[in-house]
Design a protein around this motif. Structure first.
Motif, PDB file in Angstrom:
ATOM      1  N   TYR A 156       0.824  -1.198   0.000  1.00  0.00           N
ATOM      2  CA  TYR A 156       0.000   0.000   0.000  1.00  0.00           C
ATOM      3  C   TYR A 156       0.862   1.253   0.000  1.00  0.00           C
ATOM      4  O   TYR A 156       1.868   1.314   0.668  1.00  0.00           O
ATOM      5  N   GLN A 196      -8.082   1.279   2.802  1.00  0.00           N
ATOM      6  CA  GLN A 196      -6.840   0.491   2.847  1.00  0.00           C
ATOM      7  C   GLN A 196      -7.016  -0.722   3.753  1.00  0.00           C
ATOM      8  O   GLN A 196      -6.585  -1.820   3.410  1.00  0.00           O
ATOM      9  N   ILE A 249      -1.932   7.417   1.616  1.00  0.00           N
ATOM     10  CA  ILE A 249      -3.224   7.974   1.213  1.00  0.00           C
ATOM     11  C   ILE A 249      -3.063   9.472   1.016  1.00  0.00           C
ATOM     12  O   ILE A 249      -2.484  10.157   1.837  1.00  0.00           O
ATOM     13  N   HIS A 289      -2.751   0.156  -4.267  1.00  0.00           N
ATOM     14  CA  HIS A 289      -2.360  -1.153  -3.771  1.00  0.00           C
ATOM     15  C   HIS A 289      -1.874  -2.019  -4.912  1.00  0.00           C
ATOM     16  O   HIS A 289      -2.119  -1.740  -6.072  1.00  0.00           O
ATOM     17  N   ALA A 339      -6.314   5.414  -2.706  1.00  0.00           N
ATOM     18  CA  ALA A 339      -5.633   4.279  -2.082  1.00  0.00           C
ATOM     19  C   ALA A 339      -4.967   3.490  -3.191  1.00  0.00           C
ATOM     20  O   ALA A 339      -5.622   3.069  -4.129  1.00  0.00           O
TER      21      ALA A 339
END
Length: 107
Positions: free
Chosen positions: A6, A96, A9, A25, A23
């Motif tokens: 991740y 997240q 943010i 990922h 977000a």
């Protein structure tokens, strides 16, 4: 074994009627990150009455691997949570956490 990475943010306010956070990922460390923009229609009221996920939010969830029905459910859960009215950092953090707990199935 799948691992999810991740990124930080970034919270922004897109306009009066919408709020957004992002977000990023990855399903696998070598994969390109998928950006999910958490964007909710937030109207003038501080109460959650008509709040709903915006298409960019739903599209990001679908691109990440969630079904359209699941994307709608996730979007509604995040956007209709009163704790996130005026708190997009919190919405992004919750997204997240959701991604970590419930990773999408890749097609």
């Amino acid at each position: 074994m799948k691992s999810i990475v991740y990124a930080a943010i970034t919270a922004t306010v897109a306009a009066l009627a919408t709020t957004a956070a992002t977000a990023d990922h990855r399903i696998h460390p070598a994969a390109q990150p998928i950006t999910i923009t958490v964007s909710c229609a937030r109207y003038i009221s501080k109460q959650v009455i008509w709040d709903r996920p915006m298409p960019i939010f739903l599209d990001g969830l679908i691109t990440a691997g969630y079904t359209p029905e699941r994307a709608e459910s996730i979007g509604n859960r995040i956007c209709r949570d009163e704790a996130f009215v005026g708190n997009m950092e919190g919405a992004g953090a919750r997204m997240q956490q959701y991604l970590r707990d419930n990773p999408p199935a890749r097609r």
